[in-house]
Scaffold this active site. Structure first.
Site, mmCIF file in Angstrom:
data_model
loop_
_atom_site.group_PDB
_atom_site.id
_atom_site.type_symbol
_atom_site.label_atom_id
_atom_site.label_comp_id
_atom_site.label_asym_id
_atom_site.label_seq_id
_atom_site.Cartn_x
_atom_site.Cartn_y
_atom_site.Cartn_z
ATOM 1 N N CYS A 69 0.838 -1.212 0.000
ATOM 2 C CA CYS A 69 0.000 0.000 0.000
ATOM 3 C C CYS A 69 0.872 1.262 0.000
ATOM 4 O O CYS A 69 1.570 1.529 0.968
ATOM 5 C CB CYS A 69 -0.908 -0.056 1.232
ATOM 6 S SG CYS A 69 -1.726 1.486 1.636
ATOM 7 N N CYS A 72 0.145 3.714 2.811
ATOM 8 C CA CYS A 72 0.625 3.147 4.077
ATOM 9 C C CYS A 72 2.123 3.409 4.242
ATOM 10 O O CYS A 72 2.587 3.800 5.321
ATOM 11 C CB CYS A 72 0.380 1.635 4.121
ATOM 12 S SG CYS A 72 -1.348 1.144 4.055
#
Length: 145
Positions: A69, A72
């Site tokens: 991600c 993230c």
């Protein structure tokens, strides 16, 4: 203030009893002797997660994330900075939803990153999407006394 709090070690996950007025005095784990607070989020698997949420008597902020991600990965250093600012009043932790999919399912995590704040063993707030360090700190402080 002589009240004792249960603080779970981020390294060996042993529950320690620490006087509230000693939280800021670099307490160490009675079992592994490592610092109970080191300005880094604790990486949690399912067993460690349950122990930290169930036993810590300070709020626990969990970042549900995944290695693939982009947002993230972008937020990771900001989450570290927030840990340095929020500890020892709040424990910060990370749960890799790829490595621990049961937790993501259990908490109905639908997008990542998702921050979930737990107080006294229950979720009190949730925020999806990447946030900067100052925003993380402000958000947590708005939900804890």
């Amino acid at each position: 203030m002589n009240e004792s709090l249960h603080i779970v070690c981020p390294h060996c996950h042993t529950t320690n009893r620490v006087r509230a007025d000693q939280l800021g005095s670099a307490p160490t784990c009675g079992h592994c002797k490592k610092p109970l607070f080191d300005a880094h989020p604790a990486a949690l698997d399912e067993a460690a997660f349950d122990k930290h949420i169930g036993r810590n008597q300070i709020p626990v902020l969990v970042d549900f994330w995944a290695p693939w991600c982009g947002p993230c990965r972008t937020m990771a250093p900001w989450f570290e900075q927030a840990a340095a600012q929020l500890e020892p009043r709040v424990r910060l932790a990370k749960v890799d939803t790829e490595a621990v999919p049961n937790l993501a399912a259990r908490f109905n995590i639908r997008s990542i990153p998702t921050l979930a704040l737990f107080v006294d063993g229950r979720e009190v707030a949730r925020q999806a999407g990447a946030m900067g360090a100052a925003d993380i700190v402000r958000w947590v402080q708005s939900h804890v006394r």
